[in-house]
Design a protein around this motif. Sequence first.
Motif, PDB file in Angstrom:
ATOM      1  N   LYS A 100     -24.681  81.714-130.244  1.00 22.37           N
ATOM      2  CA  LYS A 100     -25.746  82.729-130.168  1.00 22.37           C
ATOM      3  C   LYS A 100     -25.197  84.135-130.376  1.00 22.37           C
ATOM      4  CE  LYS A 100     -29.029  79.779-129.290  1.00 22.37           C
ATOM      5  NZ  LYS A 100     -29.758  79.659-128.039  1.00 22.37           N
ATOM      6  N   THR A 215     -41.855  78.162-118.479  1.00 27.62           N
ATOM      7  CA  THR A 215     -40.563  78.240-117.806  1.00 27.62           C
ATOM      8  C   THR A 215     -40.347  79.667-117.343  1.00 27.62           C
ATOM      9  OG1 THR A 215     -39.578  76.449-119.101  1.00 27.62           O
ATOM     10  CG2 THR A 215     -38.061  77.980-118.034  1.00 27.62           C
ATOM     11  N   THR A 245     -33.257  74.460-112.543  1.00 27.64           N
ATOM     12  CA  THR A 245     -32.029  74.254-113.314  1.00 27.64           C
ATOM     13  C   THR A 245     -31.152  75.491-113.205  1.00 27.64           C
ATOM     14  OG1 THR A 245     -33.211  72.865-114.904  1.00 27.64           O
ATOM     15  CG2 THR A 245     -31.094  73.766-115.617  1.00 27.64           C
ATOM     16  N   VAL A 247     -28.072  77.724-114.811  1.00 21.82           N
ATOM     17  CA  VAL A 247     -27.331  77.990-116.058  1.00 21.82           C
ATOM     18  C   VAL A 247     -26.217  78.981-115.730  1.00 21.82           C
ATOM     19  CG1 VAL A 247     -27.456  78.984-118.370  1.00 21.82           C
ATOM     20  CG2 VAL A 247     -29.336  77.564-117.526  1.00 21.82           C
ATOM     21  N   TYR A 285     -30.302  81.822-113.983  1.00 22.93           N
ATOM     22  CA  TYR A 285     -29.115  82.218-114.745  1.00 22.93           C
ATOM     23  C   TYR A 285     -28.166  82.947-113.794  1.00 22.93           C
ATOM     24  CZ  TYR A 285     -32.169  81.130-118.661  1.00 22.93           C
ATOM     25  OH  TYR A 285     -33.019  80.485-119.543  1.00 22.93           O
ATOM     26  N   THR A 300     -28.713  85.967-122.733  1.00 25.45           N
ATOM     27  CA  THR A 300     -28.654  84.502-122.736  1.00 25.45           C
ATOM     28  C   THR A 300     -30.027  83.912-122.453  1.00 25.45           C
ATOM     29  OG1 THR A 300     -26.330  84.464-122.029  1.00 25.45           O
ATOM     30  CG2 THR A 300     -27.625  82.485-121.618  1.00 25.45           C
ATOM     31  N   HIS A 303     -32.541  84.417-125.384  1.00 29.50           N
ATOM     32  CA  HIS A 303     -32.244  83.590-126.559  1.00 29.50           C
ATOM     33  C   HIS A 303     -31.996  82.125-126.195  1.00 29.50           C
ATOM     34  CE1 HIS A 303     -32.180  86.973-129.324  1.00 29.50           C
ATOM     35  NE2 HIS A 303     -31.459  87.644-128.447  1.00 29.50           N
ATOM     36  N   ASP A 304     -32.444  81.712-125.024  1.00 27.30           N
ATOM     37  CA  ASP A 304     -32.282  80.320-124.586  1.00 27.30           C
ATOM     38  C   ASP A 304     -33.360  79.460-125.241  1.00 27.30           C
ATOM     39  OD1 ASP A 304     -32.047  77.876-123.325  1.00 27.30           O
ATOM     40  OD2 ASP A 304     -31.990  78.696-121.289  1.00 27.30           O
ATOM     41  N   THR A 305     -33.019  78.845-126.344  1.00 26.59           N
ATOM     42  CA  THR A 305     -33.990  78.029-127.078  1.00 26.59           C
ATOM     43  C   THR A 305     -34.058  76.596-126.544  1.00 26.59           C
ATOM     44  OG1 THR A 305     -32.267  77.633-128.738  1.00 26.59           O
ATOM     45  CG2 THR A 305     -33.871  79.380-129.197  1.00 26.59           C
ATOM     46  N   THR A 306     -33.270  76.309-125.516  1.00 27.80           N
ATOM     47  CA  THR A 306     -33.356  75.003-124.859  1.00 27.80           C
ATOM     48  C   THR A 306     -34.399  75.034-123.750  1.00 27.80           C
ATOM     49  OG1 THR A 306     -31.040  74.487-125.337  1.00 27.80           O
ATOM     50  CG2 THR A 306     -32.090  73.248-123.560  1.00 27.80           C
ATOM     51  N   ASN A 307     -34.272  76.010-122.840  1.00 30.18           N
ATOM     52  CA  ASN A 307     -35.210  76.104-121.714  1.00 30.18           C
ATOM     53  C   ASN A 307     -36.445  76.942-122.031  1.00 30.18           C
ATOM     54  OD1 ASN A 307     -33.646  74.631-119.592  1.00 30.18           O
ATOM     55  ND2 ASN A 307     -32.149  76.223-120.054  1.00 30.18           N
ATOM     56  N   LYS A 308     -36.304  77.875-122.969  1.00 26.05           N
ATOM     57  CA  LYS A 308     -37.420  78.671-123.483  1.00 26.05           C
ATOM     58  C   LYS A 308     -38.247  79.379-122.399  1.00 26.05           C
ATOM     59  CE  LYS A 308     -37.891  75.479-127.382  1.00 26.05           C
ATOM     60  NZ  LYS A 308     -38.756  74.517-128.079  1.00 26.05           N
TER      61      LYS A 308
END
Length: 572
Positions: A100, A215, A245, A247, A285, A300, A303-308
């Motif tokens: 990223k 989220t 979760t 991170v 985070y 982070t 730009h977190d395209t996993t957890n969005k």
Amino acid sequence: MAKLPRLAEHPRSVLPGSEKSPVVSISTDGAPAAKPASSSAKVTVSVIVKRKQPLKTKKLGKERFTRAEFGKLHAADPDSVKLVKQFAKEFNLKVEADPKQVARRTVQLTGTNADMQKAFGVQLMQTVINGQKYRVREGSITLPAGLIGSVTAVLGLDNRPQAVPHFRIRKAIAAATPGAGGIQPHAGSAGVSYTPVQVAQAYGFPSGASGTGQTIGIIELGGGYRTADITAYFKSIGQTPPSVTAVSVDGGKNAPSNANSADGEVMLDIEVAAAVAPGAKIVVYFTPNTDKGFIDAITTAVHDTTNKPSVISISWGGPESSWTTQSMNALDAACQTAAALGVTITVASGDNGSTDGVSDGANHADFPASSPHVLACGGTMLDATGSTINSEVVWNEQASGEGATGGGVSNVFPLPSWQSSAKVPAPTVSGGGRGVPDVSGDADPNTGYIIRVDGQTSVIGGTSAVAPLWAGLIAVANQMSGKSAGFINPAIYAAKAASSFNDITSGNNGGFTAGPGWDACTGLGSPNAPALIKLLGGVSTTPVTPTKPPKKPKPPKKPKPPKKPKPKAPKK
């Protein structure tokens, strides 16, 4: 691109805004208070580079980009990235791998203290602050002249604490006890307390919406959570425990310790956000409490395209005067990116009244609440019964040492166009003008939130409770509208938005007094959730889950032709 001349041979120039104030250090063992940092110790810094094209900030909130569009126009300038990598090679610094890197506009470099001092023209010292050893620097960072303009910030050379959590534990309170329907509000020796659900009820959060599909990201600069506490807490209020979760950013970890630590901040943020938006996922985070960690965590998350995450809650900050200009600009730029991508950021405005805890007696705004690209959240004292607000005034318990809402006027960021009609007081310096906060909610620890931390039940307040409260409300609004609200400041300051707030007109935070309309104590007011959700594009009633259209009936099968009877053989 033509072959680049050696940067090491360029004359040196000061990186604008990198001036760092001296640190007050105290030695507890009789040794010198400060000494040179170990030359062989390793350190990682974040080098922030310019965008390909500047963002048109006046259009934020009205226009947004897809991630692909944003990457094409406003990610890291490729030539600047090449220059930083060349610089790293010449000064014996390692470029850390990061997929990223371009989106975050951040190149992370690792090297020894000795190499960092040569590369950035600084002297790194080791000192003691509140019994802990830190690496610090003073003065300005210098760079080869060819990097000036390409590099906007260098973060992480100094790792002294940057921010404080904005939560307050009530000093005196009767024990919170679960009732038949979960924990109930009760009269204690110092006031009344509520579950987050009851605060949401007072503000009209729709009972049928939960933030499902959303989220909520939470930035934490210390502390941690225990899953057992989360499970027990949500059972006590009659809700299913949320999906949480962790991170890790820059080596930060979920590290719970005890109820008197930053765990109180972490649990307050999780429990408030998840209780008022019980269908939303929570992503925390964790990052070190440094300017580098703070900014890296935000970029982070954005730009977190996993957890969005569609909304990010921040309950940490400090007076603008405690930040370097480069750090404030870098963090504000990260918030600009969030706005451009449709991610809302809610930020606590501080718990020390209009002075923000600075001893000079002047008024100070808290940062990052003073960023013009976040929703700054101030605090009130709430007296409510069910969905009825009996009274709501500015939170100010400074006389008893229990804090007051932060709020005031930025000395760094100018008055935004969307706030031009809010009658914000004049700044004390010509470059400032942004008024803080934008909105508010219950924050007084004497009308605080019942929260579980490390096995203990406490009543906690502070503007740290208001940022996750608003984050939860935004998540609910996003679910109801079917789209992310994004940067809402231009919309909520429009004249038609007045009915979306409970205007707070009584009280003060020291230097500023509440009154009709916006004020530097509680902003536009606390939320009138149904009207606000409607303003943001949702509906003010319980959403109806869309049903799938019925399947088209299959065409009838063509009848098979009758079988021809086989001729019978003649009898013999």
